[in-house]
Design an enzyme around this catalytic site. Structure first.
Site, PDB file in Angstrom:
ATOM      1  CE1 TYR A 147      -3.815   2.452   0.889  1.00 31.92           C
ATOM      2  CE2 TYR A 147      -2.043   3.561   2.068  1.00 31.92           C
ATOM      3  CZ  TYR A 147      -3.309   3.573   1.514  1.00 31.92           C
ATOM      4  OH  TYR A 147      -4.068   4.712   1.600  1.00 31.92           O
ATOM      5  CD  GLU A 235      -6.097   4.390  -1.154  1.00 33.62           C
ATOM      6  OE1 GLU A 235      -6.166   4.489   0.082  1.00 33.62           O
ATOM      7  OE2 GLU A 235      -7.064   4.075  -1.885  1.00 33.62           O
TER       8      GLU A 235
END
Length: 424
Positions: A147, A235
């Site tokens: 992530y 993101e």
């Protein structure tokens, strides 16, 4: 403003961020053609690289696509402004908005079941979203998921990297179960993301020495994307390492600073109004700040802070606001009229609460706008009006003499109580 996954990856490619090949399709025939091109390895034919993400295909599965001898994993993904697509369900009974396919024919069949259909996920709500495009892309042979995000830290008013070795899942779940696995790296807004920081992040995220160069290049590209597009968040989930040691961004979500979109007409053009609340789209046309909610008391207020306070006091007295609506400090009669039209269009609205504080905008001007709007729109629900500020007495007199049926309130608390009562 939100954009689709394929659009986000177009922006990433512009800044040199590595990802997988693919293209968006609006018809099953286009999906089949794209799948065949990808399977044949015709990179020049495919055109702009578009991509995969969200629900990655099985890591141990290799698929043959088309009639040639290459083994190419492909994925077909529904393009809607919502997460959880892989676990979603179409209202026609088809399961999943993300599918791995093994042939161009299968890509077409999957696209046929998705296009024009309504996909319901945990983020869309029961109404779901209609799928008008699908992404057909190469799927990466994933060895590891990470992530990685860059966002605006409100506490420091500066960019912040948030990353974790636990990619492919919601970062909120990682924060709840294993907060020690979340890495935070602040960025000096004047200096930007430094080379030593990208190397530090690569080490913390456990990239092998042979992968470090690709990882640091990708981090740098993501930061340049963040700054160059005036983002408030970029993101990547998941950012992956493939079995061939490639470092790729598979899925991307962008948030933009709406106040900076005038500098990016190419990004503003990516707006898909079909994915947005039609009331919000209409409000935007008239320079109104509107957000639809699920209550039954509509609010018309001048000023964002006052609008928030108005919603709070409605809740305090047992009511539920139907919207946030800020007409601004210099609203015109035309804007007030359009605002009333938008409020009345919501069938759940049982009462309207108008809360105006005249500072820059004089109360009598707003009052005249309310009168004209009420006559034009032909209001069918009770309207509670609270006025305060410059020329307030003149404004109240205009309302009394207007012949329009309105419920006058002495102060904010009185207005909220009367609105809650009227809505019942």
């Amino acid at each position: 403003m939100n954009i689709h996954e394929y659009q986000a990856k177009e922006l990433l490619e512009k800044f040199g961020v590595a990802t997988t090949r693919g293209r968006v399709a609006s018809t099953p025939e286009e999906a089949e053609a794209i799948a065949r091109e990808l399977a044949h390895g015709e990179r020049d034919v495919v055109g702009p690289r578009i991509w995969s993400g969200d629900a990655a295909p099985p890591k141990d599965e290799t698929r043959r696509c088309g009639s040639d001898a290459q083994h190419v994993d492909l994925v077909v993904k529904a393009q809607v402004h919502a997460g959880g697509r892989g676990k979603g369900t179409f209202k026609n009974g088809f399961k999943g908005g993300v599918h791995v396919v093994k042939s161009a024919k299968e890509a077409r069949e999957v696209a046929e079941k998705m296009l024009g259909q309504t996909l319901v996920t945990h983020q869309t709500g029961p109404a779901g979203r209609v799928v008008s495009k699908v992404l057909v892309a190469e799927a990466a042979d994933i060895a590891r998921e990470i992530y990685f995000a860059i966002l605006l830290d409100r506490a420091t008013a500066a960019p912040l990297v948030v990353a974790s070795t636990e990619g492919g899942v919601e970062i909120e779940a990682v924060a709840a179960k294993a907060p020690e696995k979340i890495i935070r790296e602040p960025i000096d807004p004047l200096a930007g993301l430094q080379a030593f920081q990208t190397r530090k992040l690569a080490s913390q995220l456990r990239f092998e020495p042979s992968q470090t160069k690709a990882a640091t290049k990708l981090f740098d590209g993501l930061y340049r994307t963040f700054i160059g597009c005036d983002c408030s968040m970029v993101e990547i989930n998941p950012l992956v390492v493939t079995k061939k040691n490639e470092v790729l961004a598979l899925d991307a979500k962008f948030n933009f600073d709406d106040n900076a979109l005038y500098r990016h007409p190419e990004i503003a053009a990516m707006r898909d109004t079909a994915e947005e609340d039609p009331r919000e789209v209409e409000a935007l046309k008239h320079g109104l700040n509107y957000i639809g909610l699920d209550g039954n008391i509509a609010c018309l207020v001048n000023g964002a802070g006052l609008a928030m306070a108005t919603m709070d006091i409605i809740k305090f007295y047992g009511g539920n606001p139907a919207n946030f609506l800020d007409v601004g400090g210099s609203a015109t009669e035309e804007q007030v009229t359009e605002a009333f039209k938008i409020l009345i269009a919501d069938k759940n609205v049982k009462a309207i609460m108008v809360n105006i504080f005249g500072g820059i905008m004089k109360v009598d001007v707003i009052a005249q706008g309310i009168i004209n709007a009420a006559k034009t729109v032909k209001l069918s629900v009770p309207v509670v009006v609270r006025l305060e500020g410059t020329n307030v007495e003149k404004g109240k007199q205009l309302l009394k003499k207007s012949g329009v049926t309105l419920i006058a309130a002495d102060d904010l608390a009185d207005a909220a109580q009367k609105a809650v009562k009227a809505a019942k």
